[in-house]
Structure formats: structure tokens, C-alpha cells
Design a protein around this motif. Structure first.
Motif, PDB file in Angstrom:
ATOM      1  N   UNK A 169       7.210  11.031   1.906  1.00 30.77           N
ATOM      2  CA  UNK A 169       6.721  10.375   3.121  1.00 30.77           C
ATOM      3  C   UNK A 169       6.333   8.921   2.870  1.00 30.77           C
ATOM      4  N   UNK A 170       5.674   8.659   1.766  1.00 28.78           N
ATOM      5  CA  UNK A 170       5.298   7.280   1.446  1.00 28.78           C
ATOM      6  C   UNK A 170       6.540   6.440   1.151  1.00 28.78           C
ATOM      7  N   UNK A 171       7.552   7.064   0.544  1.00 32.85           N
ATOM      8  CA  UNK A 171       8.817   6.368   0.316  1.00 32.85           C
ATOM      9  C   UNK A 171       9.487   6.009   1.628  1.00 32.85           C
ATOM     10  N   UNK A 172       9.441   6.944   2.588  1.00 31.79           N
ATOM     11  CA  UNK A 172      10.005   6.672   3.919  1.00 31.79           C
ATOM     12  C   UNK A 172       9.254   5.540   4.603  1.00 31.79           C
ATOM     13  N   UNK A 173       7.913   5.590   4.514  1.00 30.90           N
ATOM     14  CA  UNK A 173       7.112   4.513   5.108  1.00 30.90           C
ATOM     15  C   UNK A 173       7.421   3.175   4.450  1.00 30.90           C
ATOM     16  N   UNK A 220       2.354  10.572  -9.584  1.00 32.76           N
ATOM     17  CA  UNK A 220       1.400  10.976 -10.619  1.00 32.76           C
ATOM     18  C   UNK A 220       0.735  12.309 -10.282  1.00 32.76           C
ATOM     19  N   UNK A 221       0.421  12.511  -8.999  1.00 31.46           N
ATOM     20  CA  UNK A 221      -0.238  13.737  -8.558  1.00 31.46           C
ATOM     21  C   UNK A 221       0.736  14.911  -8.473  1.00 31.46           C
ATOM     22  N   UNK A 222       2.031  14.578  -8.539  1.00 33.46           N
ATOM     23  CA  UNK A 222       3.088  15.567  -8.373  1.00 33.46           C
ATOM     24  C   UNK A 222       3.054  16.180  -6.965  1.00 33.46           C
ATOM     25  N   UNK A 223       2.787  15.309  -5.969  1.00 29.18           N
ATOM     26  CA  UNK A 223       2.797  15.710  -4.562  1.00 29.18           C
ATOM     27  C   UNK A 223       4.112  15.234  -3.959  1.00 29.18           C
ATOM     28  N   UNK A 224       5.132  16.055  -4.033  1.00 26.03           N
ATOM     29  CA  UNK A 224       6.479  15.624  -3.653  1.00 26.03           C
ATOM     30  C   UNK A 224       6.600  15.261  -2.167  1.00 26.03           C
ATOM     31  N   UNK A 225       5.902  16.003  -1.312  1.00 25.78           N
ATOM     32  CA  UNK A 225       6.000  15.697   0.122  1.00 25.78           C
ATOM     33  C   UNK A 225       5.368  14.339   0.431  1.00 25.78           C
ATOM     34  N   UNK A 281       0.817  -1.208   0.000  1.00 27.67           N
ATOM     35  CA  UNK A 281       0.000   0.000   0.000  1.00 27.67           C
ATOM     36  C   UNK A 281       0.854   1.263   0.000  1.00 27.67           C
ATOM     37  N   UNK A 282       1.926   1.270   0.791  1.00 25.58           N
ATOM     38  CA  UNK A 282       2.785   2.456   0.810  1.00 25.58           C
ATOM     39  C   UNK A 282       3.464   2.652  -0.542  1.00 25.58           C
ATOM     40  N   UNK A 283       3.839   1.558  -1.198  1.00 27.94           N
ATOM     41  CA  UNK A 283       4.440   1.642  -2.525  1.00 27.94           C
ATOM     42  C   UNK A 283       3.439   2.213  -3.527  1.00 27.94           C
ATOM     43  N   UNK A 284       2.211   1.733  -3.473  1.00 30.58           N
ATOM     44  CA  UNK A 284       1.162   2.216  -4.371  1.00 30.58           C
ATOM     45  C   UNK A 284       0.896   3.698  -4.147  1.00 30.58           C
ATOM     46  N   UNK A 285       0.831   4.097  -2.878  1.00 32.97           N
ATOM     47  CA  UNK A 285       0.585   5.502  -2.565  1.00 32.97           C
ATOM     48  C   UNK A 285       1.748   6.385  -3.017  1.00 32.97           C
ATOM     49  N   UNK A 286       2.960   5.871  -2.920  1.00 30.78           N
ATOM     50  CA  UNK A 286       4.118   6.624  -3.405  1.00 30.78           C
ATOM     51  C   UNK A 286       4.009   6.834  -4.920  1.00 30.78           C
TER      52      UNK A 286
END
Length: 89
Positions: free
Chosen positions: A49-53, A40-45, A30-35
Motif C-alpha cells: 500500500x505504501x508503495x502504491x501511495x 523491516x516489520x515484514x508487513x507485506x500489505x 513519507x510514503x517511501x519511508x513508511x514502505x
């Protein structure tokens, strides 16, 4: 607690660890999918964060896998040592 009861308790612990592993795999996925979605959304933060998770969850998964392997070996050794692997007639 006799040896049979102890083995049954070990089996319950093993099942709980396997369940924990399945949950951890889902969190990694799930964290990979969200990252990827954040990219795609261009939401860098969110992407960071999802990459860290993802990294943390993946490290936890490695820890769970190692403990599962160690515990299963100990459980099997206990079973053999006490002759609990033999089928009772």
C-alpha cells in the motif's frame, strides 16, 4: 482587474503551486519511508500500500512540476508583454 493586479494574482497562484509541490515532496518522502519501515516489520500489505501511495504521489509530483513550469513561462510572458518587468522609477 488591471495587468498589475493580474500579475500579482498570478504570483499568488505560483506561490500556492510551489507550496503544493513542497507538500507533495513531503508525501513522497513519507510514503517511501513508511514502505521501508513496512519491509523491516515484514508487513507485506502495508509495504504494498505504501508503495502504491509512493507511485501515486510521485506521479502527482511530476504533474505539479510540469504545471509549475508551464505556468511560470506564461506568467513571465505576460509580464514581458505588458512591460511589467521594467522597474518603475
Amino acid at each position: 482587474m488591471d495587468n498589475r493586479e493580474k500579475l500579482e494574482k498570478m504570483d499568488r497562484a505560483l506561490r500556492m503551486m510551489q507550496d503544493l509541490r513542497h507538500s507533495q515532496v513531503a508525501m513522497v518522502e513519507k510514503s517511501s519511508k513508511l514502505q521501508m519501515d513496512a519491509m523491516e516489520f515484514n508487513f507485506s500489505e502495508m509495504e504494498k500500500n505504501m508503495g502504491d501511495l509512493f507511485s501515486r504521489y510521485n506521479e502527482s509530483l511530476d504533474l505539479i512540476d510540469a504545471e509549475l513550469e508551464r505556468f511560470e513561462i506564461k506568467r513571465n510572458q505576460f509580464e514581458q508583454k505588458h512591460g511589467l518587468d521594467k522597474v518603475e522609477e
